[in-house]
Design a protein around this motif. Structure first.
Motif, mmCIF file in Angstrom:
data_model
loop_
_atom_site.group_PDB
_atom_site.id
_atom_site.type_symbol
_atom_site.label_atom_id
_atom_site.label_comp_id
_atom_site.label_asym_id
_atom_site.label_seq_id
_atom_site.Cartn_x
_atom_site.Cartn_y
_atom_site.Cartn_z
ATOM 1 N N TYR A 16 62.144 25.255 82.087
ATOM 2 C CA TYR A 16 62.799 26.580 81.269
ATOM 3 C C TYR A 16 61.426 27.264 80.674
ATOM 4 O O TYR A 16 61.544 28.345 80.901
ATOM 5 N N ARG A 17 60.577 26.568 80.033
ATOM 6 C CA ARG A 17 59.558 27.417 79.416
ATOM 7 C C ARG A 17 58.658 28.237 80.399
ATOM 8 O O ARG A 17 58.410 29.598 80.081
ATOM 9 N N GLN A 18 58.369 27.703 81.504
ATOM 10 C CA GLN A 18 57.621 28.234 82.436
ATOM 11 C C GLN A 18 58.262 29.461 83.124
ATOM 12 O O GLN A 18 57.726 30.510 83.662
ATOM 13 N N MET A 19 59.438 29.252 83.469
ATOM 14 C CA MET A 19 60.369 30.180 84.027
ATOM 15 C C MET A 19 60.734 31.375 83.356
ATOM 16 O O MET A 19 60.638 32.538 83.683
ATOM 17 N N TYR A 20 60.870 31.097 82.007
ATOM 18 C CA TYR A 20 61.170 32.183 80.888
ATOM 19 C C TYR A 20 59.909 33.031 80.698
ATOM 20 O O TYR A 20 59.827 33.934 80.632
#
Length: 108
Positions: A16-20
């Motif tokens: 999630y963090r990397q995608m965000y």
């Protein structure tokens, strides 16, 4: 909890963090970035036949986010162009009241 749901939660927590971050870098909009990442996960959850392999999951998910962001950017540009053309069209249709009488005489 079934295996598919556990796998989905694992993907969410891992990526999630990397995608965000990728979405923020491309869009510069917090809410829109979150929406895109959530849409990618929603699509993943709703596609029962889709299998994301562990070693390729980051690449797959980031590619999905990138493509959605690029589509969003393209749609923004199209909307801006349409608005600009509309405003140009409206500007060309403006008739000033003092010229209105003269315009009517010319038409007669």
């Amino acid at each position: 909890m079934n295996v598919r749901k556990e796998r989905f939660e694992q993907l969410f927590r891992q990526h999630y963090r990397q995608m965000y971050r990728l979405a923020i870098q491309l869009l510069h909009d917090d809410a829109e970035s979150k929406d895109i990442v959530h849409d990618v996960f929603a699509q993943l959850l709703s596609a029962p036949d889709l299998v994301v392999h562990e070693e390729k999951s980051a690449t797959f998910l980031l590619t999905c986010v990138r493509n959605r962001c690029l589509n969003t950017i393209r749609n923004r540009r199209i909307q801006e162009r349409v608005q600009r053309l509309y405003l140009l069209d409206m500007d060309s249709m403006v008739v000033f009241p003092e010229l209105f009488d003269e315009e009517i005489k010319n038409l007669m």
